[in-house]
Write an enzyme that holds these catalytic residues in place. Sequence first.
Site, PDB file in Angstrom:
ATOM      1  N   GLU A 154       0.807  -1.034   0.100  1.00  0.00           N
ATOM      2  CA  GLU A 154       0.195   0.003   0.038  1.00  0.00           C
ATOM      3  C   GLU A 154       0.761   1.302   0.084  1.00  0.00           C
ATOM      4  O   GLU A 154       1.956   1.164   0.628  1.00  0.00           O
ATOM      5  CB  GLU A 154      -0.837  -0.097   1.338  1.00  0.00           C
ATOM      6  CG  GLU A 154      -1.874  -1.060   1.235  1.00  0.00           C
ATOM      7  CD  GLU A 154      -2.751  -0.792   2.657  1.00  0.00           C
ATOM      8  OE1 GLU A 154      -2.754   0.219   3.007  1.00  0.00           O
ATOM      9  OE2 GLU A 154      -3.461  -1.965   2.984  1.00  0.00           O
ATOM     10  N   LYS A 172       7.506  -1.664   6.597  1.00  0.00           N
ATOM     11  CA  LYS A 172       7.418  -0.412   6.088  1.00  0.00           C
ATOM     12  C   LYS A 172       8.783  -0.300   5.015  1.00  0.00           C
ATOM     13  O   LYS A 172       9.791  -0.854   5.552  1.00  0.00           O
ATOM     14  CB  LYS A 172       7.420   0.651   6.953  1.00  0.00           C
ATOM     15  CG  LYS A 172       8.451   0.750   8.066  1.00  0.00           C
ATOM     16  CD  LYS A 172       7.867   1.661   9.278  1.00  0.00           C
ATOM     17  CE  LYS A 172       8.730   1.694  10.234  1.00  0.00           C
ATOM     18  NZ  LYS A 172       8.505   2.407  11.518  1.00  0.00           N
ATOM     19  N   PHE A 194      -7.226   2.122   5.928  1.00  0.00           N
ATOM     20  CA  PHE A 194      -6.494   1.011   5.566  1.00  0.00           C
ATOM     21  C   PHE A 194      -6.780  -0.438   6.267  1.00  0.00           C
ATOM     22  O   PHE A 194      -6.200  -1.450   6.054  1.00  0.00           O
ATOM     23  CB  PHE A 194      -4.761   1.163   5.459  1.00  0.00           C
ATOM     24  CG  PHE A 194      -4.304   1.686   6.612  1.00  0.00           C
ATOM     25  CD1 PHE A 194      -4.313   0.950   7.820  1.00  0.00           C
ATOM     26  CD2 PHE A 194      -4.052   2.902   6.776  1.00  0.00           C
ATOM     27  CE1 PHE A 194      -3.620   1.552   9.092  1.00  0.00           C
ATOM     28  CE2 PHE A 194      -3.498   3.521   8.224  1.00  0.00           C
ATOM     29  CZ  PHE A 194      -3.370   2.820   9.177  1.00  0.00           C
ATOM     30  N   LYS A 234       2.324   4.352   1.500  1.00  0.00           N
ATOM     31  CA  LYS A 234       2.611   4.915   3.000  1.00  0.00           C
ATOM     32  C   LYS A 234       2.164   6.476   3.085  1.00  0.00           C
ATOM     33  O   LYS A 234       3.106   6.843   2.628  1.00  0.00           O
ATOM     34  CB  LYS A 234       3.977   4.380   3.530  1.00  0.00           C
ATOM     35  CG  LYS A 234       4.117   4.983   5.029  1.00  0.00           C
ATOM     36  CD  LYS A 234       5.364   4.338   5.554  1.00  0.00           C
ATOM     37  CE  LYS A 234       5.341   4.237   6.943  1.00  0.00           C
ATOM     38  NZ  LYS A 234       5.172   5.630   7.449  1.00  0.00           N
ATOM     39  N   ARG A 275       4.496  -5.137  16.877  1.00  0.00           N
ATOM     40  CA  ARG A 275       5.338  -4.757  15.801  1.00  0.00           C
ATOM     41  C   ARG A 275       5.853  -6.242  15.347  1.00  0.00           C
ATOM     42  O   ARG A 275       6.591  -6.877  16.035  1.00  0.00           O
ATOM     43  CB  ARG A 275       6.480  -3.605  16.076  1.00  0.00           C
ATOM     44  CG  ARG A 275       7.134  -3.223  14.907  1.00  0.00           C
ATOM     45  CD  ARG A 275       8.389  -2.427  15.448  1.00  0.00           C
ATOM     46  NE  ARG A 275       7.880  -1.175  16.042  1.00  0.00           N
ATOM     47  CZ  ARG A 275       7.473  -0.165  15.609  1.00  0.00           C
ATOM     48  NH1 ARG A 275       7.454   0.014  14.262  1.00  0.00           N
ATOM     49  NH2 ARG A 275       7.453   0.947  16.462  1.00  0.00           N
ATOM     50  N   GLU A 296      -5.311   6.981   7.474  1.00  0.00           N
ATOM     51  CA  GLU A 296      -4.395   7.754   7.785  1.00  0.00           C
ATOM     52  C   GLU A 296      -4.912   9.253   7.355  1.00  0.00           C
ATOM     53  O   GLU A 296      -5.462   9.317   6.050  1.00  0.00           O
ATOM     54  CB  GLU A 296      -3.033   7.669   6.901  1.00  0.00           C
ATOM     55  CG  GLU A 296      -1.832   8.577   7.211  1.00  0.00           C
ATOM     56  CD  GLU A 296      -0.900   8.044   8.253  1.00  0.00           C
ATOM     57  OE1 GLU A 296      -1.349   7.145   9.060  1.00  0.00           O
ATOM     58  OE2 GLU A 296      -0.039   8.705   8.583  1.00  0.00           O
ATOM     59  N   ARG A 304      -2.233   9.188  12.032  1.00  0.00           N
ATOM     60  CA  ARG A 304      -3.031   7.535  12.326  1.00  0.00           C
ATOM     61  C   ARG A 304      -4.248   7.857  12.727  1.00  0.00           C
ATOM     62  O   ARG A 304      -4.210   8.705  13.841  1.00  0.00           O
ATOM     63  CB  ARG A 304      -2.127   6.638  12.640  1.00  0.00           C
ATOM     64  CG  ARG A 304      -2.715   5.279  12.758  1.00  0.00           C
ATOM     65  CD  ARG A 304      -1.760   4.171  13.271  1.00  0.00           C
ATOM     66  NE  ARG A 304      -2.370   2.927  13.014  1.00  0.00           N
ATOM     67  CZ  ARG A 304      -1.420   1.820  13.006  1.00  0.00           C
ATOM     68  NH1 ARG A 304      -0.337   1.938  12.898  1.00  0.00           N
ATOM     69  NH2 ARG A 304      -2.027   0.568  12.915  1.00  0.00           N
ATOM     70  N   ARG A 326      -2.998   7.503  17.745  1.00  0.00           N
ATOM     71  CA  ARG A 326      -2.087   6.115  18.121  1.00  0.00           C
ATOM     72  C   ARG A 326      -1.809   6.292  19.759  1.00  0.00           C
ATOM     73  O   ARG A 326      -1.442   5.388  20.231  1.00  0.00           O
ATOM     74  CB  ARG A 326      -1.124   5.940  17.252  1.00  0.00           C
ATOM     75  CG  ARG A 326       0.103   6.935  17.282  1.00  0.00           C
ATOM     76  CD  ARG A 326       1.179   6.344  16.571  1.00  0.00           C
ATOM     77  NE  ARG A 326       2.132   5.474  17.237  1.00  0.00           N
ATOM     78  CZ  ARG A 326       2.870   4.917  16.815  1.00  0.00           C
ATOM     79  NH1 ARG A 326       3.213   4.772  15.619  1.00  0.00           N
ATOM     80  NH2 ARG A 326       3.628   3.860  17.592  1.00  0.00           N
TER      81      ARG A 326
HETATM   82  P1  ATP Z   1       5.693   3.486  13.751  1.00  0.00           P
HETATM   83  O1  ATP Z   1       4.372   3.668  13.642  1.00  0.00           O
HETATM   84  O2  ATP Z   1       6.211   2.178  12.693  1.00  0.00           O
HETATM   85  O3  ATP Z   1       6.269   3.254  15.340  1.00  0.00           O
HETATM   86  P2  ATP Z   1       6.118   5.844  12.843  1.00  0.00           P
HETATM   87  O4  ATP Z   1       4.870   6.383  13.563  1.00  0.00           O
HETATM   88  O5  ATP Z   1       7.408   6.996  12.981  1.00  0.00           O
HETATM   89  O6  ATP Z   1       6.492   4.571  13.263  1.00  0.00           O
HETATM   90  P3  ATP Z   1       6.574   5.248  10.334  1.00  0.00           P
HETATM   91  O7  ATP Z   1       7.628   4.310  10.757  1.00  0.00           O
HETATM   92  O8  ATP Z   1       6.887   6.139   9.438  1.00  0.00           O
HETATM   93  O9  ATP Z   1       5.902   6.030  11.489  1.00  0.00           O
HETATM   94  O10 ATP Z   1       5.156   4.136   9.852  1.00  0.00           O
HETATM   95  C1  ATP Z   1       4.353   3.473  10.584  1.00  0.00           C
HETATM   96  C2  ATP Z   1       2.902   4.380  10.394  1.00  0.00           C
HETATM   97  O11 ATP Z   1       2.820   4.798   8.886  1.00  0.00           O
HETATM   98  C3  ATP Z   1       1.547   3.802  10.857  1.00  0.00           C
HETATM   99  O12 ATP Z   1       1.429   3.971  12.172  1.00  0.00           O
HETATM  100  C4  ATP Z   1       0.465   4.843  10.074  1.00  0.00           C
HETATM  101  O13 ATP Z   1       0.270   6.150  10.762  1.00  0.00           O
HETATM  102  C5  ATP Z   1       1.168   5.177   8.886  1.00  0.00           C
HETATM  103  N1  ATP Z   1       0.623   4.741   7.710  1.00  0.00           N
HETATM  104  C6  ATP Z   1       0.644   5.547   6.263  1.00  0.00           C
HETATM  105  N2  ATP Z   1      -0.049   4.783   5.247  1.00  0.00           N
HETATM  106  C7  ATP Z   1      -0.157   3.533   5.935  1.00  0.00           C
HETATM  107  C8  ATP Z   1      -0.724   2.144   5.576  1.00  0.00           C
HETATM  108  N3  ATP Z   1      -1.354   2.138   4.211  1.00  0.00           N
HETATM  109  N4  ATP Z   1      -0.909   1.198   6.238  1.00  0.00           N
HETATM  110  C9  ATP Z   1      -0.676   1.422   7.706  1.00  0.00           C
HETATM  111  N5  ATP Z   1      -0.198   2.425   8.234  1.00  0.00           N
HETATM  112  C10 ATP Z   1       0.080   3.461   7.324  1.00  0.00           C
END
Ligand code: ATP
Length: 588
Positions: A249, A424, A341, A251, A418, A301, A256, A271
């Site tokens: 998908e 990702k 999503f 990102k 996780r 998102e 979130r 979150r």
């Molecule tokens: P993490 O959430 O993994 O701790 P983070 O908040 O810094 O790290 P990223 O690592 O950049 O964020 O990626 C995870 C986040 O990506 C998810 O929590 C969500 O908010 C976002 N996201 C964006 N697009 C999607 C998608 N298609 N499916 C799931 N999450 C997505």
Amino acid sequence: MDFTDIAKMFDRLESTSARLEMTAILADFFKDCNPDDLRSIIYLSQGKLHPDFYGVELGMADKLVLRAIAFTSGTKDSKVEEMWVKEGDPGAVAEKLIGTKKQMTLFSEPLTLDRVVKGLTLIETAEGKDSQDKKMKHLANLLHDSGPLEARYLCRIVTGRMRIGASTMTILDALSIAFATKEDRESVERAFNVTCDLGLVAETICRSGIDGIQRIQVTIGNPIKVMLAERLPSIGEVVSKMGGECAIEYKYDGIRAQVHIGKDSVKIYSRRLEDLTPNFPDIAQALREHFKGTEAIIEGECVAVDAETGYMQSFQEVTHRRRKHGMDDAVKEVPVRIFMFDMLYVDGKDMTTTPYLQRRSALTEWFDISDNVQMSTMRIVHSEDEGEEFFEEAITARCEGVMAKSISDDSIYRAGSRGFLWIKYKKDYQENLTDSFDLSVVGAFYGMGKRAGKYGALLMASYDPEIERFGTVCKLGTGFDDAFLDGMPALLDGYKTSKRPSSLDAKMIPDVWFEPHVVLEVVAAEITVSPNHTAGMGMIKDDSGLGIRFPRFTGRVRDDKDAEQCTTVQEIMEMYEMQAHDSTGIDE
Ligand code: ATP
């Protein structure tokens, strides 16, 4: 139950940093509690009256608490304030001044748990223009009948800073030991992950044992702990880890949102379990209108889009929606779209144990798509080339990368975990040696020259959930603009503490310590093995931890993350390995 017994238990917890010992203290104490008391004690141990997502905080300012201490103890305001500057904790000041001379009079009432909860509820609900005075008096009323220890914890509870070191995981361990068996620990954690309500889990297990815990279900209004992604250094590795076939998908770079569409209302949670509904009223309304059923929990998102071109905007734009005032203008000025999503619940059916592709098709069945309610873009890929092609499309569409998702039969929604069911891969991985880090501020060093009198650099830590401790990884002094430097005291000083936080291991000694709370996003050139830092101590080399070199603040305060949600030691270790593997590639 006497509040004194609870305060004594908190004190015993605070005097140890060994997780096993804390678990034993808690389990022993829990066994003798009745279910209602236990629920309140759990919330109080976290400096609250309700679960995190409830949205109402006791949050008394330190200065107001100091007034209550001065009033009760008959000490001059200036003296109390002087002590507070020295101690950095109103609880420590209260302990020195309250209950020392015997204050108990004919008019004293015993300080029971019930009375404390009632008093705190009055503080929480005090309204009107004299609400601050009322809060002060309600606290003074409780302090009047407190001994030093009770006073310490009452003052910490009302400021929301308990500092007793008992984490959620330790409390879940203790509940399993007190009311079930070791083998039931996973079910107890699942019950927490699908309700985010530790008090509810405690009351249920105390009242109905493990059977009650197994009956706990996903419920509208109780946020579910979000599922998180692992990372890998190349699309090729992502596809092969997924078994040669997976969904990918876009990102999106937004916020979130977990949306609970109930019969009568819609709530949007971050979150971090904050209520974001006031920030996205248009999204809440659109989801309600475009949902064909009665109740649902979905994730997506929220992304800002350009009002004229419809192009997706960067994360910074959507943060304009996080303001407190002027929301009507913000809704007009910053149009937002939700890209859905996942679907976790729909009309009586818990979807979290359903495989990913079925959850996704349920989303498309139950929602009409509109301008601001859309599905995340997804494609099933069978090779590295197909994955790369999709990744390029995502970048052209202004996304930060892609999220690969397993389409195997066991691709359930793993609340709170996780793992490699989601992986990702970001554009940044191609450009930098490492991903960005979200690190917790645990200390500050006073600046020199232009930064004299201000905090010039910060001591940053990562979290190790396996041992439930923070460890430092770098001293951060780059990437701060003048506005951020000026705003640092307002951002950090509420978490000041006179000594090293009990949950932190550190070799560097900053000028000021902070309880881990504020999370900043940092980029860096390299992860190294460092004798000066304590995160991942001994994992690679004895007496050395993991350090990050040339760290720079990106300008993004991760106020959507709690300190425990910052980049973990295990993730930094994985990135270290990715980096080692990368440089082997370059050398060849
Ligand atoms: P993490 O959430 O993994 O701790 P983070 O908040 O810094 O790290 P990223 O690592 O950049 O964020 O990626 C995870 C986040 O990506 C998810 O929590 C969500 O908010 C976002 N996201 C964006 N697009 C999607 C998608 N298609 N499916 C799931 N999450 C997505």
